[in-house]
Design a protein around this motif. Structure first.
Motif, short mmCIF file in Angstrom:
data_model
loop_
_atom_site.label_atom_id
_atom_site.label_comp_id
_atom_site.label_asym_id
_atom_site.label_seq_id
_atom_site.Cartn_x
_atom_site.Cartn_y
_atom_site.Cartn_z
N ARG A 132 35.14 32.34 67.58
CA ARG A 132 35.85 31.50 66.61
C ARG A 132 36.89 30.70 67.38
NH1 ARG A 132 35.71 33.14 61.45
NH2 ARG A 132 36.29 30.96 61.09
N VAL A 133 36.82 29.39 67.24
CA VAL A 133 37.71 28.50 67.99
C VAL A 133 38.27 27.47 67.02
CG1 VAL A 133 35.86 26.88 68.61
CG2 VAL A 133 37.89 27.06 70.07
N PRO A 134 39.55 27.04 67.19
CA PRO A 134 40.09 26.01 66.30
C PRO A 134 39.18 24.80 66.22
CG PRO A 134 41.84 26.93 67.66
CD PRO A 134 40.55 27.54 68.15
N ALA A 135 39.04 24.24 65.02
CA ALA A 135 38.08 23.15 64.81
C ALA A 135 38.34 21.97 65.73
CB ALA A 135 38.14 22.70 63.35
N GLU A 136 39.61 21.71 66.06
CA GLU A 136 39.91 20.57 66.94
C GLU A 136 39.45 20.81 68.38
OE1 GLU A 136 43.73 23.05 66.48
OE2 GLU A 136 42.11 22.28 65.21
N ASN A 137 39.18 22.06 68.74
CA ASN A 137 38.70 22.38 70.10
C ASN A 137 37.22 22.74 70.13
OD1 ASN A 137 41.23 22.00 71.32
ND2 ASN A 137 41.86 24.10 70.85
N PHE A 138 36.53 22.51 69.01
CA PHE A 138 35.10 22.84 68.93
C PHE A 138 34.30 22.08 69.99
CE2 PHE A 138 30.97 21.55 67.03
CZ PHE A 138 30.37 22.80 66.97
N ARG A 139 34.51 20.77 70.09
CA ARG A 139 33.76 19.97 71.05
C ARG A 139 34.15 20.32 72.49
NH1 ARG A 139 29.19 18.34 70.34
NH2 ARG A 139 29.89 17.87 68.24
N ARG B 143 35.62 34.13 78.73
CA ARG B 143 36.72 34.77 78.01
C ARG B 143 38.03 34.01 78.23
NH1 ARG B 143 36.13 39.39 75.47
NH2 ARG B 143 34.20 40.58 75.71
N GLN B 144 38.27 33.60 79.45
CA GLN B 144 39.49 32.85 79.75
C GLN B 144 39.47 31.50 79.05
OE1 GLN B 144 42.18 34.04 81.54
NE2 GLN B 144 43.15 32.21 80.68
N MET B 145 38.31 30.88 79.01
CA MET B 145 38.16 29.58 78.35
C MET B 145 38.48 29.68 76.87
SD MET B 145 34.62 27.50 77.77
CE MET B 145 34.12 27.88 79.45
N VAL B 146 37.94 30.69 76.20
CA VAL B 146 38.18 30.87 74.77
C VAL B 146 39.67 31.11 74.50
CG1 VAL B 146 37.71 32.35 72.77
CG2 VAL B 146 35.85 31.69 74.31
N GLU B 147 40.29 31.90 75.35
CA GLU B 147 41.74 32.17 75.20
C GLU B 147 42.55 30.90 75.37
OE1 GLU B 147 45.25 34.92 77.26
OE2 GLU B 147 43.11 35.30 77.71
N ASP B 148 42.20 30.09 76.37
CA ASP B 148 42.94 28.85 76.62
C ASP B 148 42.81 27.86 75.47
OD1 ASP B 148 43.70 29.88 79.05
OD2 ASP B 148 42.14 28.84 80.20
N LEU B 149 41.69 27.89 74.78
CA LEU B 149 41.47 26.97 73.66
C LEU B 149 42.01 27.51 72.34
CD1 LEU B 149 37.83 25.74 74.45
CD2 LEU B 149 39.97 24.51 74.80
N GLY B 150 42.65 28.67 72.38
CA GLY B 150 43.25 29.23 71.17
C GLY B 150 42.29 29.95 70.26
N GLY B 151 41.11 30.33 70.79
CA GLY B 151 40.12 31.02 69.98
C GLY B 151 40.11 32.51 70.21
N TYR B 152 39.11 33.17 69.65
CA TYR B 152 38.98 34.61 69.83
C TYR B 152 37.51 35.00 69.67
CZ TYR B 152 38.81 34.81 64.71
OH TYR B 152 38.47 34.62 63.40
#
Length: 304
Positions: free
Chosen positions: A124-131, A94-103
């Protein structure tokens, strides 16, 4: 009435010249004819708008990488992961997803009994942070399965975008015609066409909004399993000796797992097992005692 028709005819000729449709004979045109002319002009200008807005081909920009950068790409991934520390893994995720700007689009946790749990997440995570998300999940948990997919929707996207521009232009023309209409019949006809055009604009705008959401935010589904011991993640052996050693190790681990399963079953069902042992022991003791008494026989038989 003749003055109104003359004004509408002149306006239609002017719009026809502006849209590349000059030279058409519109004398005596009614409101229905004007609306039909607008639809024909829309269909005729469709291909040009789409071509103008499509991204350049590799031959034009000289780089396949640039073409891919301008393309409308949808990235997805599906992962199955394991962990021996479920609570820590779930909190870190959960913290990881929040840090990457996702939800989290959805999250479900299941308790299977015996203190073993599982969870299913749609992220759902911003495409630039997918990898980055995939790499960090691999560091956080043991990945059992990972599948990735990509879909280039550039053609569909620019198709819808071109149709939207065409409908917006059509709406402006119809509104201009409506402001010049003088008869009730013309007003009703044009207003009906305006309503249909506004509905088409609303639908196309919603489609583009959905495309933008899928392109801007990648979708990652994760199945998280709590396990007592992680699956074997070692590289497969390549020599006969290593394969033989792995076979013996796997056999021993299977035997140990079997003993652990028996112990766990006994731990959960110790009361009925204890009762069965007591009953069986009593029956066996009575049978042995009866057999012993039968073997000895009556005292008079032993004397003879």
């Amino acid at each position: 009435m003749k003055r109104g028709l003359a004004m509408l005819t002149a306006l239609l000729l002017l719009l026809g010249l502006m849209s590349g449709c000059g030279g058409s004979d519109t004398s005596g045109a009614t409101a229905s004819d004007m609306v039909a002319t607008e639809e024909t002009a829309d269909n005729g200008s469709y291909g040009g708008n789409m071509t103008a807005q499509m991204p350049e081909s590799p031959a034009e920009d000289g780089s396949g990488e640039d073409r891919l950068r301008n393309a409308k790409m949808i990235y997805t991934a599906d992962l199955s992961v394991e962990t021996t520390a479920f609570d820590d893994a779930a909190a870190s995720l959960r913290q990881m997803v929040e840090d990457l700007g996702g939800y989290f689009e959805s999250a479900s946790v299941y308790n299977h009994g015996g203190n073993y749990r599982s969870a299913f997440y749609t992220i759902r995570v911003p495409a630039e942070n997918f990898r980055n998300l995939l790499e960090q999940v691999g560091e956080l948990c043991h990945v059992v399965r990972q599948e990735e997919g990509s879909d280039n929707i550039s053609e569909q996207y620019y198709d819808v975008e071109s149709r939207l521009v065409t409908q917006q232009t059509k709406l402006e023309r119809l509104q201009t015609l409506l402001s010049q209409a003088e008869t009730m019949e013309d007003i009703i006809t044009i207003e009906s066409a305006i309503s249909e055009t506004e509905l088409a604009i609303e639908q196309l705008t919603g489609t583009l909004r959905q495309y933008d959401s899928l392109v801007d935010y990648s979708t990652v589904t994760i199945s998280l399993e709590e396990v007592y011991k992680l699956s074997n993640a070692e590289e497969p052996p390549t020599t006969f000796a290593s394969r033989l050693g792995r076979a013996f190790a796997a056999g021993w681990n299977g035997f140990v797992d079997f003993l652990e399963a028996i112990v766990m079953i006994l731990a959960y069902a110790w009361v009925p097992v204890l009762v069965l042992l007591a009953v069986g022991g009593t029956v066996l003791w009575r049978l042995l005692r009866k057999k012993r008494d039968k073997g000895n026989g009556p005292p008079e038989n032993r004397a003879s």
